[in-house]
Motif scaffolding. Structure first.
Motif, PDB file in Angstrom:
ATOM      1  N   GLY A 108     -14.838  70.065 -45.590  1.00  7.73           N
ATOM      2  CA  GLY A 108     -13.611  70.484 -45.154  1.00  7.73           C
ATOM      3  C   GLY A 108     -13.149  70.255 -43.921  1.00  7.73           C
ATOM      4  N   VAL A 109     -14.123  70.361 -42.687  1.00 10.38           N
ATOM      5  CA  VAL A 109     -13.799  70.169 -41.465  1.00 10.38           C
ATOM      6  C   VAL A 109     -13.872  68.607 -41.169  1.00 10.38           C
ATOM      7  CG1 VAL A 109     -14.657  70.240 -39.051  1.00 10.38           C
ATOM      8  CG2 VAL A 109     -14.793  72.234 -40.669  1.00 10.38           C
ATOM      9  N   MET A 110     -14.738  67.896 -41.826  1.00  8.42           N
ATOM     10  CA  MET A 110     -14.928  66.635 -41.497  1.00  8.42           C
ATOM     11  C   MET A 110     -13.399  65.745 -42.297  1.00  8.42           C
ATOM     12  SD  MET A 110     -17.941  63.971 -42.690  1.00  8.42           S
ATOM     13  CE  MET A 110     -18.997  64.690 -41.041  1.00  8.42           C
ATOM     14  N   ALA A 135     -29.976  56.136 -34.445  1.00  8.50           N
ATOM     15  CA  ALA A 135     -29.971  56.697 -32.971  1.00  8.50           C
ATOM     16  C   ALA A 135     -29.029  57.633 -32.667  1.00  8.50           C
ATOM     17  CB  ALA A 135     -30.249  55.544 -31.951  1.00  8.50           C
ATOM     18  N   LEU A 136     -29.245  58.669 -31.961  1.00  7.43           N
ATOM     19  CA  LEU A 136     -28.361  59.443 -31.574  1.00  7.43           C
ATOM     20  C   LEU A 136     -28.432  59.919 -30.036  1.00  7.43           C
ATOM     21  CD1 LEU A 136     -27.205  62.541 -33.360  1.00  7.43           C
ATOM     22  CD2 LEU A 136     -27.563  62.930 -30.987  1.00  7.43           C
ATOM     23  N   ASP A 137     -27.268  59.462 -29.560  1.00  9.63           N
ATOM     24  CA  ASP A 137     -27.335  59.613 -27.949  1.00  9.63           C
ATOM     25  C   ASP A 137     -26.027  59.934 -27.454  1.00  9.63           C
ATOM     26  OD1 ASP A 137     -26.293  56.980 -28.173  1.00  9.63           O
ATOM     27  OD2 ASP A 137     -27.951  56.151 -27.336  1.00  9.63           O
ATOM     28  N   GLY A 138     -25.542  59.843 -26.143  1.00 10.77           N
ATOM     29  CA  GLY A 138     -24.435  59.931 -25.538  1.00 10.77           C
ATOM     30  C   GLY A 138     -23.370  61.151 -25.983  1.00 10.77           C
ATOM     31  N   GLN A 139     -22.441  60.951 -26.450  1.00 14.56           N
ATOM     32  CA  GLN A 139     -21.471  61.855 -26.824  1.00 14.56           C
ATOM     33  C   GLN A 139     -21.891  62.929 -27.624  1.00 14.56           C
ATOM     34  OE1 GLN A 139     -19.008  62.571 -24.912  1.00 14.56           O
ATOM     35  NE2 GLN A 139     -18.274  60.664 -24.165  1.00 14.56           N
ATOM     36  N   LEU A 140     -22.725  62.509 -28.789  1.00 15.87           N
ATOM     37  CA  LEU A 140     -23.179  63.336 -30.000  1.00 15.87           C
ATOM     38  C   LEU A 140     -24.257  64.035 -29.479  1.00 15.87           C
ATOM     39  CD1 LEU A 140     -23.020  61.195 -33.207  1.00 15.87           C
ATOM     40  CD2 LEU A 140     -22.301  63.441 -32.934  1.00 15.87           C
ATOM     41  N   LYS A 155     -21.996  85.883 -28.733  1.00 13.53           N
ATOM     42  CA  LYS A 155     -20.527  86.058 -28.977  1.00 13.53           C
ATOM     43  C   LYS A 155     -19.598  85.092 -28.646  1.00 13.53           C
ATOM     44  CE  LYS A 155     -21.136  91.192 -27.178  1.00 13.53           C
ATOM     45  NZ  LYS A 155     -20.693  91.975 -26.250  1.00 13.53           N
ATOM     46  N   ALA A 156     -20.165  84.178 -28.060  1.00 10.67           N
ATOM     47  CA  ALA A 156     -19.238  83.028 -28.057  1.00 10.67           C
ATOM     48  C   ALA A 156     -19.235  81.970 -29.089  1.00 10.67           C
ATOM     49  CB  ALA A 156     -19.838  82.296 -26.641  1.00 10.67           C
ATOM     50  N   VAL A 157     -20.173  82.258 -30.015  1.00  9.74           N
ATOM     51  CA  VAL A 157     -20.475  81.089 -31.133  1.00  9.74           C
ATOM     52  C   VAL A 157     -18.983  81.160 -31.893  1.00  9.74           C
ATOM     53  CG1 VAL A 157     -21.565  80.900 -33.354  1.00  9.74           C
ATOM     54  CG2 VAL A 157     -22.812  81.250 -31.370  1.00  9.74           C
ATOM     55  N   PRO A 158     -18.455  82.386 -32.512  1.00  3.44           N
ATOM     56  CA  PRO A 158     -17.226  82.216 -33.328  1.00  3.44           C
ATOM     57  C   PRO A 158     -16.000  81.721 -32.818  1.00  3.44           C
ATOM     58  CG  PRO A 158     -17.599  84.567 -32.842  1.00  3.44           C
ATOM     59  CD  PRO A 158     -18.796  83.738 -32.097  1.00  3.44           C
ATOM     60  N   VAL A 159     -16.038  81.664 -31.480  1.00  4.92           N
ATOM     61  CA  VAL A 159     -14.722  81.165 -30.450  1.00  4.92           C
ATOM     62  C   VAL A 159     -14.950  79.701 -30.229  1.00  4.92           C
ATOM     63  CG1 VAL A 159     -13.550  81.535 -28.346  1.00  4.92           C
ATOM     64  CG2 VAL A 159     -14.527  83.566 -29.596  1.00  4.92           C
ATOM     65  N   LEU A 160     -15.957  79.356 -29.700  1.00  2.00           N
ATOM     66  CA  LEU A 160     -16.271  77.792 -29.331  1.00  2.00           C
ATOM     67  C   LEU A 160     -16.941  76.998 -30.362  1.00  2.00           C
ATOM     68  CD1 LEU A 160     -17.813  78.791 -25.802  1.00  2.00           C
ATOM     69  CD2 LEU A 160     -15.247  78.352 -26.411  1.00  2.00           C
ATOM     70  N   SER A 161     -17.982  77.428 -31.246  1.00  2.00           N
ATOM     71  CA  SER A 161     -18.324  76.538 -32.352  1.00  2.00           C
ATOM     72  C   SER A 161     -17.560  75.818 -32.875  1.00  2.00           C
ATOM     73  CB  SER A 161     -19.530  77.274 -32.998  1.00  2.00           C
ATOM     74  OG  SER A 161     -19.011  78.337 -33.808  1.00  2.00           O
ATOM     75  N   PRO A 162     -16.455  76.203 -33.397  1.00  2.00           N
ATOM     76  CA  PRO A 162     -15.558  75.458 -34.396  1.00  2.00           C
ATOM     77  C   PRO A 162     -14.920  74.192 -33.565  1.00  2.00           C
ATOM     78  CG  PRO A 162     -14.992  77.696 -34.737  1.00  2.00           C
ATOM     79  CD  PRO A 162     -16.097  77.654 -33.620  1.00  2.00           C
ATOM     80  N   ALA A 163     -15.003  74.244 -32.391  1.00  2.00           N
ATOM     81  CA  ALA A 163     -14.323  73.048 -31.373  1.00  2.00           C
ATOM     82  C   ALA A 163     -15.493  71.966 -31.574  1.00  2.00           C
ATOM     83  CB  ALA A 163     -13.907  73.519 -30.348  1.00  2.00           C
ATOM     84  N   MET A 165     -18.059  71.600 -33.503  1.00  2.00           N
ATOM     85  CA  MET A 165     -18.243  70.970 -34.909  1.00  2.00           C
ATOM     86  C   MET A 165     -17.107  70.045 -35.206  1.00  2.00           C
ATOM     87  SD  MET A 165     -20.823  72.401 -36.422  1.00  2.00           S
ATOM     88  CE  MET A 165     -21.737  74.060 -36.508  1.00  2.00           C
ATOM     89  N   ARG A 166     -15.915  70.140 -34.902  1.00  2.00           N
ATOM     90  CA  ARG A 166     -14.779  69.178 -34.968  1.00  2.00           C
ATOM     91  C   ARG A 166     -15.086  67.932 -34.056  1.00  2.00           C
ATOM     92  NH1 ARG A 166      -9.695  69.772 -36.936  1.00  2.00           N
ATOM     93  NH2 ARG A 166      -9.003  68.658 -35.007  1.00  2.00           N
ATOM     94  N   GLU A 167     -15.795  68.074 -32.794  1.00  2.00           N
ATOM     95  CA  GLU A 167     -16.019  67.034 -32.095  1.00  2.00           C
ATOM     96  C   GLU A 167     -17.093  66.190 -32.452  1.00  2.00           C
ATOM     97  OE1 GLU A 167     -17.260  66.114 -27.289  1.00  2.00           O
ATOM     98  OE2 GLU A 167     -16.673  68.448 -28.082  1.00  2.00           O
ATOM     99  N   ILE A 168     -18.086  66.936 -33.138  1.00  2.00           N
ATOM    100  CA  ILE A 168     -19.240  66.182 -33.820  1.00  2.00           C
ATOM    101  C   ILE A 168     -18.599  65.289 -34.854  1.00  2.00           C
ATOM    102  CG2 ILE A 168     -21.197  66.602 -35.176  1.00  2.00           C
ATOM    103  CD1 ILE A 168     -22.158  68.832 -33.539  1.00  2.00           C
ATOM    104  N   CYS A 169     -17.680  65.744 -35.796  1.00  2.00           N
ATOM    105  CA  CYS A 169     -17.233  64.945 -36.739  1.00  2.00           C
ATOM    106  C   CYS A 169     -16.430  63.943 -36.262  1.00  2.00           C
ATOM    107  CB  CYS A 169     -16.347  65.817 -37.619  1.00  2.00           C
ATOM    108  SG  CYS A 169     -16.947  67.139 -38.577  1.00  2.00           S
ATOM    109  N   PHE A 170     -15.709  64.043 -35.098  1.00  2.00           N
ATOM    110  CA  PHE A 170     -14.912  62.803 -34.500  1.00  2.00           C
ATOM    111  C   PHE A 170     -15.717  61.826 -34.162  1.00  2.00           C
ATOM    112  CE2 PHE A 170     -13.583  60.694 -30.545  1.00  2.00           C
ATOM    113  CZ  PHE A 170     -12.347  60.283 -31.090  1.00  2.00           C
TER     114      PHE A 170
END
Length: 299
Positions: A108-110, A135-140, A155-163, A165-170
């Motif tokens: 869904g996020v992807m 190979a995985l490097d750089g931004q990923l 405590k930061a996981v629910p606030v910061l991890s969604p962003a 995850m979206r960046e990884i998909c990008f």
């Protein structure tokens, strides 16, 4: 970057329940798992879900059907369909343990990220397997490091991890393998059509399944379905069903203590002898001997 990822994985594992032992660790981040093992192992059967598996230290091999994929440090195995396979750690020792992370894809996020791209990727014209190594490097790599560091502050996981995850998909959808990754997000791609048929197979693997029913689920002709299924999974539908049956039977015997006949009938075999023959072909030994060897392996 790899040394920072190693430190982050070991820090989490060493403090998790205070043991730091070999094993697979489920984290507080949904879909993120960490792995550590200090010995090379025998091929282990399992069903790989759509995910990215990154080796941070050591090396691993995974066999899907007749195709072998090998990947080492800072290489990722990307799987876009739920596939039965045999995985084997081939680079590990007490001094230099195998370390890896696996992140299951949120389709869904992807799909949301892909819809927001100015120039969304298009699937490759040539069909290929639903698995590849890159190979995985750089931004990923930086994204995964930041994701791991969040584990230090739950405590930061629910606030910061969604962003993140979206960046990884990008980065995946704009990277060199975007034409392969995008098949995950396209609602009517051949990959997604075959995925619908795989759901039917997984839900009814103990029942006789007609190819025509699976083809209808995938909205393909039987011949086209068979061709795309074999291309994407490296096996035929019947081979896929057989893998699921034998994996579940093995689980029943190991985890639930079922005997050979009970496990065979539970997963859909009418003959215990036929089950034993096919089990031996897949696992290299008859059920009883295979289970005895399994119990003798290091924990």
């Amino acid at each position: 970057m790899s040394s920072n990822l190693k430190d982050a994985i070991l820090r989490y594992i060493d403090t998790h329940d205070g043991d730091g032992e070999d094993g697979i660790y489920r984290t507080v981040i949904d879909g993120l798992f960490l792995m550590r093992t200090s010995h090379q192992d025998m091929p282990k059967p399992m069903v790989y879900r759509p995910a990215l598996c990154l080796v941070v230290q050591g090396a691993k091999q995974v066999m899907f059907g007749d195709e072998l994929f090998a990947f080492g440090e800072m290489q990722a195995l990307v799987v876009s369909l739920a596939l039965p396979a045999f995985g084997k750690v081939v680079g590990a020792s007490t001094e230099t343990p195998f370390l890896a992370l696996a992140l299951e894809f949120d389709i869904g996020v992807m799909r949301q990220v892909m819809e927001e791209l100015d120039d969304p990727p298009r699937p490759a014209a040539d069909a290929g397997p639903a698995v590849f190594v890159d190979a995985l490097d750089g931004q990923l790599a930086d994204c995964f490091l930041r994701l791991l560091r969040l584990l230090d502050t739950p405590k930061a996981v629910p606030v910061l991890s969604p962003a993140i995850m979206r960046e990884i998909c990008f980065w995946l959808l704009t990277g060199p393998n975007r034409d392969k990754i995008c098949k995950l997000a396209l609602p009517d791609s051949h990959t997604q059509r075959i995925a619908r048929a795989l759901h039917v197979l997984r839900d009814h693997f103990a029942e006789p399944i007609r190819i025509e029913r699976l083809a209808e689920t995938a909205r393909m002709s039987p011949s086209s379905f068979h061709q795309h299924f074999k291309t994407l999974t490296a096996m035929t539908p019947l081979q896929y069903q057989k893998h699921l049956r034998l994996l579940e039977a093995r689980r029943l015997m190991v985890a639930d203590g079922s005997n050979v006949a009970e496990a065979a009938y539970e997963v859909g075999y009418e003959s215990a002898s036929q089950f034993s023959r096919e089990y031996a072909r897949m696992f290299g030994a008859p059920p009883k001997r295979s289970l005895a060897e399994l119990k003798a392996l290091p924990a």
